[in-house]
Design a protein around this motif. Structure first.
Motif, PDB file in Angstrom:
ATOM      1  N   ASP A  46       0.683  -1.178   0.057  1.00 59.65           N
ATOM      2  CA  ASP A  46      -0.079  -0.007   0.104  1.00 59.65           C
ATOM      3  C   ASP A  46       0.809   1.352   0.051  1.00 59.65           C
ATOM      4  O   ASP A  46       1.419   1.482   0.900  1.00 59.65           O
ATOM      5  CB  ASP A  46      -0.659   0.175   1.312  1.00 59.65           C
ATOM      6  N   ALA A  47       1.075   2.098  -1.440  1.00 59.80           N
ATOM      7  CA  ALA A  47       2.009   2.888  -1.425  1.00 59.80           C
ATOM      8  C   ALA A  47       1.353   4.345  -0.535  1.00 59.80           C
ATOM      9  O   ALA A  47       2.334   5.245  -0.153  1.00 59.80           O
ATOM     10  CB  ALA A  47       1.828   3.323  -2.878  1.00 59.80           C
ATOM     11  N   ARG A  48       0.290   4.172   0.085  1.00 54.86           N
ATOM     12  CA  ARG A  48      -0.206   5.312   0.956  1.00 54.86           C
ATOM     13  C   ARG A  48       0.282   5.123   2.457  1.00 54.86           C
ATOM     14  O   ARG A  48       0.343   6.227   3.189  1.00 54.86           O
ATOM     15  CB  ARG A  48      -1.666   5.394   1.133  1.00 54.86           C
ATOM     16  N   SER A  49       0.904   4.103   2.983  1.00 48.33           N
ATOM     17  CA  SER A  49       1.467   3.985   4.054  1.00 48.33           C
ATOM     18  C   SER A  49       3.132   3.645   4.165  1.00 48.33           C
ATOM     19  O   SER A  49       3.609   2.938   2.891  1.00 48.33           O
ATOM     20  CB  SER A  49       0.702   3.038   4.812  1.00 48.33           C
ATOM     21  N   GLN A  50       3.662   3.510   4.984  1.00 49.20           N
ATOM     22  CA  GLN A  50       4.886   3.228   5.226  1.00 49.20           C
ATOM     23  C   GLN A  50       4.938   2.199   6.406  1.00 49.20           C
ATOM     24  O   GLN A  50       4.411   1.835   7.110  1.00 49.20           O
ATOM     25  CB  GLN A  50       5.825   4.496   5.930  1.00 49.20           C
ATOM     26  N   MET A  51       6.253   1.250   6.123  1.00 48.70           N
ATOM     27  CA  MET A  51       6.482   0.256   7.175  1.00 48.70           C
ATOM     28  C   MET A  51       7.563   0.941   8.064  1.00 48.70           C
ATOM     29  O   MET A  51       8.652   1.318   7.576  1.00 48.70           O
ATOM     30  CB  MET A  51       6.938  -0.952   6.345  1.00 48.70           C
ATOM     31  N   ILE A  52       7.321   0.601   9.488  1.00 51.59           N
ATOM     32  CA  ILE A  52       8.355   1.056  10.345  1.00 51.59           C
ATOM     33  C   ILE A  52       9.075  -0.044  11.227  1.00 51.59           C
ATOM     34  O   ILE A  52       8.370  -1.036  11.385  1.00 51.59           O
ATOM     35  CB  ILE A  52       7.494   1.899  11.347  1.00 51.59           C
ATOM     36  N   GLY A  53      10.128  -0.060  11.076  1.00 51.19           N
ATOM     37  CA  GLY A  53      11.208  -1.020  11.621  1.00 51.19           C
ATOM     38  C   GLY A  53      12.254  -0.579  12.663  1.00 51.19           C
ATOM     39  O   GLY A  53      12.656   0.859  12.258  1.00 51.19           O
ATOM     40  N   LEU A  54      12.969  -1.033  13.425  1.00 56.31           N
ATOM     41  CA  LEU A  54      14.170  -0.883  13.919  1.00 56.31           C
ATOM     42  C   LEU A  54      15.254  -0.957  13.136  1.00 56.31           C
ATOM     43  O   LEU A  54      15.299  -1.979  12.226  1.00 56.31           O
ATOM     44  CB  LEU A  54      14.270  -1.540  15.222  1.00 56.31           C
ATOM     45  N   THR A  55      16.242  -0.252  12.943  1.00 55.10           N
ATOM     46  CA  THR A  55      17.534  -0.077  12.402  1.00 55.10           C
ATOM     47  C   THR A  55      18.564  -1.306  12.998  1.00 55.10           C
ATOM     48  O   THR A  55      17.927  -1.740  14.079  1.00 55.10           O
ATOM     49  CB  THR A  55      18.318   1.331  12.336  1.00 55.10           C
ATOM     50  N   ASP A  56      19.478  -1.495  12.717  1.00 49.66           N
ATOM     51  CA  ASP A  56      20.686  -2.375  13.103  1.00 49.66           C
ATOM     52  C   ASP A  56      20.930  -1.943  14.775  1.00 49.66           C
ATOM     53  O   ASP A  56      20.955  -2.595  15.851  1.00 49.66           O
ATOM     54  CB  ASP A  56      21.746  -2.833  12.420  1.00 49.66           C
ATOM     55  N   ALA A  57      20.970  -0.392  14.769  1.00 47.08           N
ATOM     56  CA  ALA A  57      21.416   0.229  16.096  1.00 47.08           C
ATOM     57  C   ALA A  57      20.168   0.108  16.895  1.00 47.08           C
ATOM     58  O   ALA A  57      20.356   0.159  18.237  1.00 47.08           O
ATOM     59  CB  ALA A  57      21.798   1.510  15.675  1.00 47.08           C
ATOM     60  N   GLY A  58      18.958   0.299  16.353  1.00 43.41           N
ATOM     61  CA  GLY A  58      17.668   0.289  17.261  1.00 43.41           C
ATOM     62  C   GLY A  58      17.402  -1.079  17.853  1.00 43.41           C
ATOM     63  O   GLY A  58      17.137  -1.160  18.998  1.00 43.41           O
ATOM     64  N   GLN A  59      17.787  -2.257  16.862  1.00 47.93           N
ATOM     65  CA  GLN A  59      17.833  -3.596  17.534  1.00 47.93           C
ATOM     66  C   GLN A  59      18.540  -3.854  18.554  1.00 47.93           C
ATOM     67  O   GLN A  59      18.404  -4.485  19.662  1.00 47.93           O
ATOM     68  CB  GLN A  59      17.767  -4.654  16.313  1.00 47.93           C
ATOM     69  N   LYS A  60      19.706  -3.262  18.459  1.00 51.21           N
ATOM     70  CA  LYS A  60      21.119  -3.408  19.626  1.00 51.21           C
ATOM     71  C   LYS A  60      20.327  -2.755  20.844  1.00 51.21           C
ATOM     72  O   LYS A  60      20.519  -3.249  21.920  1.00 51.21           O
ATOM     73  CB  LYS A  60      22.326  -2.788  19.071  1.00 51.21           C
ATOM     74  N   LEU A  61      19.824  -1.542  20.682  1.00 52.33           N
ATOM     75  CA  LEU A  61      19.288  -0.738  21.700  1.00 52.33           C
ATOM     76  C   LEU A  61      18.230  -1.632  22.324  1.00 52.33           C
ATOM     77  O   LEU A  61      18.163  -1.824  23.662  1.00 52.33           O
ATOM     78  CB  LEU A  61      18.798   0.543  21.285  1.00 52.33           C
ATOM     79  N   PHE A  62      17.317  -2.215  21.662  1.00 55.81           N
ATOM     80  CA  PHE A  62      16.144  -2.892  22.128  1.00 55.81           C
ATOM     81  C   PHE A  62      16.751  -4.242  22.928  1.00 55.81           C
ATOM     82  O   PHE A  62      16.238  -4.284  23.962  1.00 55.81           O
ATOM     83  CB  PHE A  62      15.233  -3.469  20.933  1.00 55.81           C
ATOM     84  N   GLU A  63      17.655  -4.868  22.526  1.00 56.20           N
ATOM     85  CA  GLU A  63      18.395  -6.161  23.100  1.00 56.20           C
ATOM     86  C   GLU A  63      18.828  -5.638  24.271  1.00 56.20           C
ATOM     87  O   GLU A  63      19.171  -6.635  25.261  1.00 56.20           O
ATOM     88  CB  GLU A  63      19.329  -6.703  22.320  1.00 56.20           C
ATOM     89  N   ARG A  64      19.375  -4.540  24.578  1.00 51.47           N
ATOM     90  CA  ARG A  64      20.075  -3.872  25.681  1.00 51.47           C
ATOM     91  C   ARG A  64      19.057  -3.308  26.845  1.00 51.47           C
ATOM     92  O   ARG A  64      19.139  -3.889  28.013  1.00 51.47           O
ATOM     93  CB  ARG A  64      21.185  -2.724  25.567  1.00 51.47           C
ATOM     94  N   VAL A  65      18.171  -2.629  26.282  1.00 52.27           N
ATOM     95  CA  VAL A  65      17.224  -1.809  27.254  1.00 52.27           C
ATOM     96  C   VAL A  65      16.056  -2.755  27.700  1.00 52.27           C
ATOM     97  O   VAL A  65      15.569  -2.451  28.940  1.00 52.27           O
ATOM     98  CB  VAL A  65      16.670  -0.581  27.074  1.00 52.27           C
ATOM     99  N   PHE A  66      15.426  -3.329  26.879  1.00 52.21           N
ATOM    100  CA  PHE A  66      14.318  -4.246  27.065  1.00 52.21           C
ATOM    101  C   PHE A  66      14.656  -5.522  28.328  1.00 52.21           C
ATOM    102  O   PHE A  66      13.821  -5.279  29.322  1.00 52.21           O
ATOM    103  CB  PHE A  66      13.775  -5.079  25.927  1.00 52.21           C
ATOM    104  N   PRO A  67      15.526  -6.134  28.439  1.00 53.90           N
ATOM    105  CA  PRO A  67      15.826  -7.173  29.574  1.00 53.90           C
ATOM    106  C   PRO A  67      15.823  -6.384  30.618  1.00 53.90           C
ATOM    107  O   PRO A  67      15.519  -6.523  31.868  1.00 53.90           O
ATOM    108  CB  PRO A  67      16.876  -8.040  28.925  1.00 53.90           C
ATOM    109  N   ALA A  68      16.858  -5.259  30.478  1.00 50.84           N
ATOM    110  CA  ALA A  68      17.212  -4.447  31.603  1.00 50.84           C
ATOM    111  C   ALA A  68      15.915  -3.853  32.358  1.00 50.84           C
ATOM    112  O   ALA A  68      15.862  -3.659  33.664  1.00 50.84           O
ATOM    113  CB  ALA A  68      18.212  -3.481  31.235  1.00 50.84           C
ATOM    114  N   HIS A  69      15.191  -3.362  31.667  1.00 51.49           N
ATOM    115  CA  HIS A  69      13.903  -2.643  32.147  1.00 51.49           C
ATOM    116  C   HIS A  69      13.066  -3.720  32.801  1.00 51.49           C
ATOM    117  O   HIS A  69      12.464  -3.542  33.768  1.00 51.49           O
ATOM    118  CB  HIS A  69      13.254  -2.019  31.251  1.00 51.49           C
ATOM    119  N   LEU A  70      12.899  -4.722  32.118  1.00 54.30           N
ATOM    120  CA  LEU A  70      12.101  -5.980  32.784  1.00 54.30           C
ATOM    121  C   LEU A  70      12.523  -6.276  34.172  1.00 54.30           C
ATOM    122  O   LEU A  70      11.634  -6.598  34.962  1.00 54.30           O
ATOM    123  CB  LEU A  70      12.027  -7.143  31.765  1.00 54.30           C
ATOM    124  N   GLN A  71      13.902  -6.506  34.081  1.00 55.53           N
ATOM    125  CA  GLN A  71      14.402  -6.904  35.685  1.00 55.53           C
ATOM    126  C   GLN A  71      14.015  -5.965  36.517  1.00 55.53           C
ATOM    127  O   GLN A  71      13.558  -6.195  37.610  1.00 55.53           O
ATOM    128  CB  GLN A  71      15.986  -7.003  35.321  1.00 55.53           C
TER     129      GLN A  71
END
Length: 137
Positions: free
Chosen positions: A84-109
């Motif tokens: 659908d050319a009217r919308s965009q797909m949003i995803g994490l960059t490699d840096a965003g995925q690395k950030l997720f892997e660092r902050v998500f488990p830390a905050h869950l703890q």
């Protein structure tokens, strides 16, 4: 109007949660809203802005600004939606995925330290009560 004490308890509980959660996220360099977006996109294929809005606790008006700031920081990227050319797909960059892997488990703890004060039975009862409230609205 006998629901007012319940309403007060609900709001107070959420405020207490924010008071406990937000400083930890700030220490990780994020706001609660940024964390919500990153946690939703982490380990997931890209999604449309509409899908992201449905899966997060972020209002549409707030989401636009948060996405722009996260894109500027190189944490997420937007691509045209091939279906659908009217919308965009949003995803994490490699840096965003690395950030997720660092902050998500830390905050869950961090959150687990509070939730572990409840028994499994109490956790289930709270969840059922909150789901009941959600359903009536």
């Amino acid at each position: 109007m006998n629901f007012l004490p319940t309403l007060r308890s609900l709001v107070s509980a959420y405020q207490a949660f924010e008071h406990y959660s937000a400083p930890d996220l700030k220490g990780l360099g994020l706001t609660m809203t940024q964390f919500d977006v990153i946690a939703t996109l982490g380990n997931q294929p890209p999604m449309t802005c509409k899908e992201l809005g449905e899966k997060t606790l972020v209002t549409k008006g707030t989401l636009t600004g948060v996405l722009e700031r996260l894109q500027t920081k190189g944490i997420l990227e937007r691509k045209m939606n091939p279906e659908d050319a009217r919308s965009q797909m949003i995803g994490l960059t490699d840096a965003g995925q690395k950030l997720f892997e660092r902050v998500f488990p830390a905050h869950l703890q961090h959150l687990e330290k509070a939730f572990e004060k409840l028994s499994p039975k109490q956790l289930k009862e709270v969840q059922e009560s909150l789901n009941l409230l959600k359903d009536i609205f």
